[in-house]
Design a protein around this motif. Structure first.
Motif, PDB file in Angstrom:
ATOM      1  N   UNK A 203     -16.184  27.278 -23.211  1.00 41.71           N
ATOM      2  CA  UNK A 203     -16.115  25.841 -23.949  1.00 41.71           C
ATOM      3  C   UNK A 203     -16.384  24.694 -23.581  1.00 41.71           C
ATOM      4  N   UNK A 204     -14.830  24.489 -22.224  1.00 43.33           N
ATOM      5  CA  UNK A 204     -15.011  23.460 -21.677  1.00 43.33           C
ATOM      6  C   UNK A 204     -16.484  23.145 -20.859  1.00 43.33           C
ATOM      7  N   UNK A 205     -16.378  24.024 -20.377  1.00 45.77           N
ATOM      8  CA  UNK A 205     -18.057  23.753 -19.055  1.00 45.77           C
ATOM      9  C   UNK A 205     -19.238  23.668 -20.106  1.00 45.77           C
ATOM     10  N   UNK A 206     -19.184  23.740 -21.616  1.00 46.35           N
ATOM     11  CA  UNK A 206     -19.986  23.467 -22.460  1.00 46.35           C
ATOM     12  C   UNK A 206     -20.330  21.851 -22.777  1.00 46.35           C
ATOM     13  N   UNK A 207     -18.325  21.129 -22.880  1.00 49.77           N
ATOM     14  CA  UNK A 207     -17.911  19.751 -23.372  1.00 49.77           C
ATOM     15  C   UNK A 207     -18.344  19.076 -22.141  1.00 49.77           C
ATOM     16  N   UNK A 208     -18.255  18.967 -21.262  1.00 51.50           N
ATOM     17  CA  UNK A 208     -18.889  18.438 -19.571  1.00 51.50           C
ATOM     18  C   UNK A 208     -20.190  19.029 -19.696  1.00 51.50           C
ATOM     19  N   UNK A 209     -20.835  19.721 -19.778  1.00 49.98           N
ATOM     20  CA  UNK A 209     -22.479  19.537 -19.656  1.00 49.98           C
ATOM     21  C   UNK A 209     -23.493  18.836 -20.547  1.00 49.98           C
ATOM     22  N   UNK A 210     -22.423  19.327 -21.473  1.00 49.69           N
ATOM     23  CA  UNK A 210     -22.991  18.073 -22.743  1.00 49.69           C
ATOM     24  C   UNK A 210     -22.953  17.356 -23.066  1.00 49.69           C
ATOM     25  N   UNK A 211     -21.204  16.694 -22.692  1.00 51.70           N
ATOM     26  CA  UNK A 211     -21.037  15.509 -22.799  1.00 51.70           C
ATOM     27  C   UNK A 211     -20.601  15.070 -22.156  1.00 51.70           C
ATOM     28  N   UNK A 212     -19.523  14.743 -21.402  1.00 50.94           N
ATOM     29  CA  UNK A 212     -18.458  13.880 -20.414  1.00 50.94           C
ATOM     30  C   UNK A 212     -19.251  13.903 -19.023  1.00 50.94           C
ATOM     31  N   UNK A 213     -20.514  15.100 -18.679  1.00 49.59           N
ATOM     32  CA  UNK A 213     -21.065  14.839 -17.464  1.00 49.59           C
ATOM     33  C   UNK A 213     -22.221  14.380 -17.192  1.00 49.59           C
ATOM     34  N   UNK A 214     -22.365  13.719 -19.082  1.00 50.45           N
ATOM     35  CA  UNK A 214     -23.357  13.602 -19.472  1.00 50.45           C
ATOM     36  C   UNK A 214     -23.820  11.357 -19.497  1.00 50.45           C
ATOM     37  N   UNK A 215     -24.824  10.938 -18.717  1.00 52.65           N
ATOM     38  CA  UNK A 215     -24.522   9.225 -19.058  1.00 52.65           C
ATOM     39  C   UNK A 215     -24.477   8.806 -20.253  1.00 52.65           C
ATOM     40  N   UNK A 216     -23.650   7.729 -20.820  1.00 53.06           N
ATOM     41  CA  UNK A 216     -23.446   7.253 -22.294  1.00 53.06           C
ATOM     42  C   UNK A 216     -24.481   7.021 -22.649  1.00 53.06           C
ATOM     43  N   UNK A 217     -25.679   6.582 -22.587  1.00 50.40           N
ATOM     44  CA  UNK A 217     -27.018   6.274 -23.111  1.00 50.40           C
ATOM     45  C   UNK A 217     -27.626   7.851 -24.040  1.00 50.40           C
ATOM     46  N   UNK A 218     -27.511   8.658 -22.718  1.00 54.00           N
ATOM     47  CA  UNK A 218     -28.324   9.810 -23.428  1.00 54.00           C
ATOM     48  C   UNK A 218     -27.148  10.667 -23.639  1.00 54.00           C
ATOM     49  N   UNK A 219     -26.048   9.963 -23.985  1.00 58.30           N
ATOM     50  CA  UNK A 219     -25.573  11.051 -25.134  1.00 58.30           C
ATOM     51  C   UNK A 219     -26.150  11.330 -26.279  1.00 58.30           C
ATOM     52  N   UNK A 220     -25.179  12.235 -27.646  1.00 58.17           N
ATOM     53  CA  UNK A 220     -25.876  12.732 -28.821  1.00 58.17           C
ATOM     54  C   UNK A 220     -25.470  11.530 -29.049  1.00 58.17           C
ATOM     55  N   UNK A 221     -26.168  10.764 -30.123  1.00 61.18           N
ATOM     56  CA  UNK A 221     -25.330   9.232 -30.692  1.00 61.18           C
ATOM     57  C   UNK A 221     -23.981   9.380 -32.302  1.00 61.18           C
ATOM     58  N   UNK A 222     -24.479  10.495 -32.630  1.00 61.67           N
ATOM     59  CA  UNK A 222     -23.735  11.501 -33.360  1.00 61.67           C
ATOM     60  C   UNK A 222     -22.406  11.895 -33.339  1.00 61.67           C
ATOM     61  N   UNK A 223     -22.470  12.258 -32.195  1.00 64.38           N
ATOM     62  CA  UNK A 223     -21.320  12.590 -31.357  1.00 64.38           C
ATOM     63  C   UNK A 223     -20.307  11.698 -31.095  1.00 64.38           C
ATOM     64  N   UNK A 224     -21.420  10.485 -30.421  1.00 64.79           N
ATOM     65  CA  UNK A 224     -20.026   9.277 -29.830  1.00 64.79           C
ATOM     66  C   UNK A 224     -19.672   9.040 -30.878  1.00 64.79           C
ATOM     67  N   UNK A 225     -20.355   9.123 -32.308  1.00 66.21           N
ATOM     68  CA  UNK A 225     -19.624   8.198 -33.515  1.00 66.21           C
ATOM     69  C   UNK A 225     -18.542   9.384 -34.145  1.00 66.21           C
ATOM     70  N   UNK A 226     -18.740  10.493 -33.999  1.00 70.01           N
ATOM     71  CA  UNK A 226     -17.607  11.050 -34.869  1.00 70.01           C
ATOM     72  C   UNK A 226     -16.308  11.047 -33.346  1.00 70.01           C
ATOM     73  N   UNK A 227     -16.239  11.067 -32.489  1.00 67.52           N
ATOM     74  CA  UNK A 227     -15.507  11.164 -31.358  1.00 67.52           C
ATOM     75  C   UNK A 227     -14.550   9.723 -31.357  1.00 67.52           C
ATOM     76  N   UNK A 228     -15.417   8.490 -31.735  1.00 67.49           N
ATOM     77  CA  UNK A 228     -14.633   7.143 -31.628  1.00 67.49           C
ATOM     78  C   UNK A 228     -14.038   6.771 -32.450  1.00 67.49           C
ATOM     79  N   UNK A 229     -15.326   7.248 -34.003  1.00 65.71           N
ATOM     80  CA  UNK A 229     -15.556   6.094 -35.055  1.00 65.71           C
ATOM     81  C   UNK A 229     -15.860   4.755 -34.756  1.00 65.71           C
TER      82      UNK A 229
END
Length: 632
Positions: A203-229
């Motif tokens: 899971x740590x590899x997954x979260x990093x590769x699919x979110x943390x290591x991705x530029x903010x404008x390329x991240x899943x928008x609904x992930x961003x909304x759920x994480x920080x409201x």
């Protein structure tokens, strides 16, 4: 349904404060054509009978309707379940069955997720199921009756993303923690156990590769909304992602622990994968999940079975990690000690682990208590000296360590018990003279001679003079540190901290051990000791003046920043700049004046930096009820 309808201003006011999701405000909501309005009208109905009837009708119809306002209802349900997890009204009205059907619908019809803002619904639905099952077995039973297990397993498989996996395993873990609902999880054991192991490891590899290591404008928008409201930028998103990744891993381990406690056959499934055991000893939860025992909690449960002990004893890397944990200031130190004791008390695994475990446990043999565990040092002594008189000697470091403990805890104790009082006083005075000479040699630069004097003082100082012996061990640890012998420094600092009251409460020994761990490249252990040192700096009785200044010592702040970059959950995945230092230049090695009350050599003064900036859990804490049930 005779319900009062919400007006538009009330509607917008209610939703804007709890969610970043928006709806079209141009259409006036109506109680008869908007599920959102019907839900909030129903929840505000003062008549209990009418309210229950309206809610039941709403939850019955919701999964079969496609309405753009569903996501706002789900956001509100999420908030209610989080704040009132033991209120049975909504679960009894059919909320749990409704959530189960919505997750099933999302898994069966991916195209439905693309309409409106339905992509948020599976996350909210699984979270609501988890929140209502965290405290009460009755509500957990209601969730099982509502068919929640199968769709939750579907989310855990990865049918959507890691965000949904996190809330799915959280809910399944709650269901698996009760006697009444565990059988429902057990029916899926052949899939759930390997699945939880795989997710925990990746899971740590997954979260990093699919979110943390991705530029903010390329991240899943609904992930961003759920994480920080909808609040905060990329930095806040990264912090929350780290927190959620840690929780995903810890909830997977918690689910495995539930199986390991309640179903001994699962030990075979878990221990069969040696690679997972090696991964397990590196799962520590991070600083954002301090309430979870993470990997060591599961290892401790496995050590209670013969299968588990054999598997762990056969993996040297795991045994070494348990030794490192046992000689640390981590909250779960006692679990590491328990695991080692289980291994050496079993004659089938004793010989396999003694070489690594004995030197570590000998350093802890004078522990009086650790938390609620009383006479822990006596248990360590008894376990190590088991069959000491007639067991086959294996030589090496283990035999030397046990022999030294026999001399200290048995032979010397006997001699001092019958020693005349005058002789005890004389030895105490001689020990003080040796210590003073050691301090003089240290300050003159003759570190090796100072170390000899401290050793002589330890041989003379009566065992009951714990405070004096603490100082001698700590001072000798500083000598080893300057001589670049980190293993010996760790051993002496640990012995000093075992003598401290409370345990691990001596700041200078913590700092010295932190530096020694830093020399060995053991970032997590160094970080734990340094944080504990800083806590003592602000909260110790002798530090009133320093606490008033409210400044973290500069050398400690540097060490924390350095080790956090190395010990973070994503440290091995992220590319970071390394700060190079001159050979032999370790943070805080330049020591200042000694403590005259203890005549102890100093640890440095330093100044500046008013805070550590450590991330904290902002959502829900680890379940104390659950932890108590598995750790006892």
């Amino acid at each position: 349904m005779d319900l009062n309808c919400c007006n538009k201003k009330q509607l917008n006011k209610k939703t804007s404060s709890s969610s970043s999701i928006t709806i079209d405000e141009e259409e006036e909501p109506s109680c008869y054509n908007s599920s959102f309005c019907c839900f909030f009208c129903a929840i505000r109905e003062p008549n209990p009978r009418l309210r229950r009837s309206a809610l039941a009708t709403f939850f019955h119809e919701m999964p079969h309707r496609d309405d753009q306002s569903h996501v706002l209802v789900m956001s509100a349900l999420w908030s209610i379940a989080m704040n009132h997890p033991v209120d049975p009204e909504l679960p009894m009205a059919g909320a749990l069955r409704c959530m189960s059907l919505l997750v099933t619908k999302a898994l069966a019809d991916p195209a439905w997720l693309l309409g409106h803002q339905n992509i948020y619904i599976p996350y909210y639905a699984a979270h609501v199921l988890g929140s209502y099952t965290i405290r009460l077995p009755a509500l957990a039973g209601l969730a099982v009756e509502a068919g929640a297990v199968a769709p939750l397993v579907g989310l855990l498989r990865g049918s959507m993303t890691w965000v949904e996996q996190r809330v799915a395993v959280r809910a399944i873990g709650h269901l698996a923690s009760y006697d009444t609902t565990f059988p429902a999880a057990l029916r899926h054991a052949d899939e759930l156990v390997p699945l939880a192991m795989r997710v925990a490891s990746t899971c740590l590899d997954t979260v990093y590769n699919q979110f943390v290591g991705v530029p903010p404008d390329e991240r899943e928008q609904y992930h961003r909304d759920l994480l920080t409201r909808g609040l905060g930028g990329a930095e806040m998103e990264n912090r929350k992602a780290e927190e959620w990744a840690s929780q995903l891993q810890c909830w997977c381990l918690y689910l495995l622990s539930c199986f390991a406690v309640r179903d001994k056959t699962s030990h075979d499934l878990i221990c069969r994968d040696v690679g997972f055991l090696k991964d397990l000893c590196r799962m520590w939860g991070g600083l954002v999940n301090g309430d979870s025992p993470a990997g060591v909690g599961l290892m401790r449960i496995l050590c209670r079975s013969e299968v588990g002990r054999e598997a762990i004893a056969g993996c040297r890397e795991v045994v070494t990690s348990l030794c490192d944990l046992s000689r640390s200031s981590d909250d779960w130190q006692y679990m590491g000690i328990d695991c080692l004791l289980y291994l050496i008390e079993d004659l089938n695994t004793r010989r396999k682990v003694m070489e690594a475990a004995a030197p570590c446990l000998v350093d802890l043999a004078e522990l009086r208590s650790l938390g609620a565990r009383r006479k822990l040092g006596d248990r360590i002594t008894k376990a190590l000296l088991l069959h000491f008189d007639h067991e086959v000697k294996v030589g090496g470091e283990a035999e030397r360590a046990i022999k030294s403990m026999w001399d200290l805890k048995v032979e010397r104790k006997k001699r001092e018990e019958v020693m005349p009082k005058e002789e005890v006083i004389e030895r105490q005075a001689l020990a003080a003279i040796k210590k003073q000479k050691g301090n003089e040699r240290f300050w003159s630069g003759d570190v090796e001679e100072a170390m000899v004097r401290y050793t002589e003082a330890l041989e003379l100082c009566p065992l009951k003079r714990r405070k004096e012996r603490l100082v001698l061990y700590s001072n000798r640890a500083q000598c080893y540190l300057l001589l670049r012998e980190p293993d010996a420094a760790i051993s002496d600092a640990t012995r000093a901290l075992a003598l401290a009251r409370p345990v691990n409460g001596h700041g200078k020994s913590l700092w010295r051990r932190s530096q020694a761990y830093d020399m060995k490249g053991m970032a997590k252990e160094s970080l734990m000791d340094c944080i504990m040192f800083v806590n003592g700096w602000f909260h110790g009785k002798e530090y009133d003046e320093r606490r008033r200044r409210a400044k973290v010592p500069y050398h400690a702040a540097r060490m924390i920043n350095k080790q956090m970059s190395k010990a973070g959950l994503f440290a091995s995945l992220a590319t970071s700049k390394k700060i190079k230092t001159k050979p032999g230049n370790y943070d805080g090695d330049d020591d200042g004046a000694g403590d005259e009350r203890e005549e102890e050599i100093g640890i440095g003064s330093g100044s500046s930096m008013s805070g550590l900036g450590l991330p904290t859990i902002l959502e829900e804490p680890w379940s104390r009820r659950a932890k108590k049930g598995l750790d006892g």
